[in-house]
Design a protein around this motif. Structure first.
Motif, PDB file in Angstrom:
ATOM      1  N   GLY A  67       0.792  -1.227   0.000  1.00 18.83           N
ATOM      2  CA  GLY A  67       0.000   0.000   0.000  1.00 18.83           C
ATOM      3  C   GLY A  67       0.827   1.282   0.000  1.00 18.83           C
ATOM      4  N   PHE A  69       3.523   3.228  -2.270  1.00 17.62           N
ATOM      5  CA  PHE A  69       3.998   3.105  -3.637  1.00 17.62           C
ATOM      6  C   PHE A  69       5.212   3.964  -3.914  1.00 17.62           C
ATOM      7  N   SER A 103      -6.467  -5.384  -8.142  1.00 18.64           N
ATOM      8  CA  SER A 103      -5.457  -5.089  -7.130  1.00 18.64           C
ATOM      9  C   SER A 103      -4.331  -4.245  -7.732  1.00 18.64           C
ATOM     10  N   MET A 129      -6.949   1.032  -5.106  1.00 17.52           N
ATOM     11  CA  MET A 129      -6.708   2.102  -4.153  1.00 17.52           C
ATOM     12  C   MET A 129      -6.141   3.325  -4.861  1.00 17.52           C
TER      13      MET A 129
HETATM   14  C1  MLT Z   1      -0.390  -2.679  -4.697  1.00 25.08           C
HETATM   15  O1  MLT Z   1       0.755  -2.883  -4.361  1.00 25.08           O
HETATM   16  O2  MLT Z   1      -0.723  -2.257  -5.820  1.00 25.08           O
HETATM   17  C2  MLT Z   1      -1.424  -2.953  -3.656  1.00 25.08           C
HETATM   18  O3  MLT Z   1      -0.805  -3.138  -2.408  1.00 25.08           O
HETATM   19  C3  MLT Z   1      -2.249  -4.131  -4.029  1.00 25.08           C
HETATM   20  C4  MLT Z   1      -1.411  -5.358  -4.184  1.00 25.08           C
HETATM   21  O4  MLT Z   1      -0.855  -5.571  -5.238  1.00 25.08           O
HETATM   22  O5  MLT Z   1      -1.330  -6.152  -3.231  1.00 25.08           O
END
Ligand code: MLT
Length: 202
Positions: A67, A69, A103, A129
């Motif tokens: 979560g 980035f 995801s 997200m």
């Molecule tokens: C992401 O890294 O994009 C989110 O944490 C969702 C995931 O890939 O687990």
């Protein structure tokens, strides 16, 4: 030779919207083909593999923690994916695709919408997200976006998904945000919801 490892399946029904399939962390270019066929039979399927390995698990951009980035990498990877989509459209003769991302794949699709409006004709974002701390507000007037969140998703706080829906809405996208009684994983209810949304779109 196109810039991403990918699979492509041509359309079998003329006029059906091409789908860009974007897998989750640890998936690959084959993962979402069955889901793509299920939600939009007849559509061309363009399915790239995430180019960033995390301990051997393919992703579409780097993260520092779950979560959290690496936004510089995310921006660079979003541009590279936009370039790949342009190459693939030319090579395969397809229209601007509708993204179907899960995801990590949903998160790069959200970044494409925010950073490169016009590249996607729409997007179904499964457990997405907010990918950027300070997102621009692009012009996404009329772009259809479906967001399917999980009520008990341990990775995506409800407030975070709501913020993404809010930004996309402010950009003019036609956003439908459904909260499923689910966690981060997908279930039949997600398939049914995407199917219904796709059917409304064409
Ligand atoms: C992401 O890294 O994009 C989110 O944490 C969702 C995931 O890939 O687990």
């Amino acid at each position: 030779k196109l810039s991403f490892t990918h699979r492509f399946e041509p359309a079998t029904v003329a006029g059906s919207p091409p789908l860009l399939l974007l897998h989750g962390t640890g998936g690959d270019e084959s993962d979402l083909l069955p889901l793509g066929r299920a939600v939009s039979p007849g559509s061309a399927l363009l399915s790239p593999r995430g180019p960033v390995p995390e301990n051997g698990m393919p992703r579409f951009f780097r993260r520092l923690a779950e979560g959290v980035f690496d936004e510089a990498d995310l921006r660079r990877r979003a541009r590279e994916l936009a370039d790949f989509i342009a190459e693939a459209r030319e090579a395969y003769g397809i229209a601007a695709p509708v993204a179907l991302g899960f995801s990590n794949g949903a998160n790069i699709a959200a970044a494409l919408l925010l950073l490169h409006p016009g590249v996607l004709a729409g997007a179904a974002l499964l457990r997405p997200m907010m990918p950027l701390a300070e997102p621009p507000v692009p012009d996404l007037t009329g772009t259809p976006v479906l967001m399917l969140s999980g009520m008990a998703d341990p990775i995506v706080p409800a407030e975070n998904a709501a913020r993404l829906a809010g930004i996309l809405g402010r950009a003019g996208a036609d956003v439908a945000h459904d909260i499923q009684p689910a966690g981060h994983g997908l279930g039949q209810a997600d398939v049914t919801a995407v199917q219904a949304w796709m059917a409304r779109m064409v």
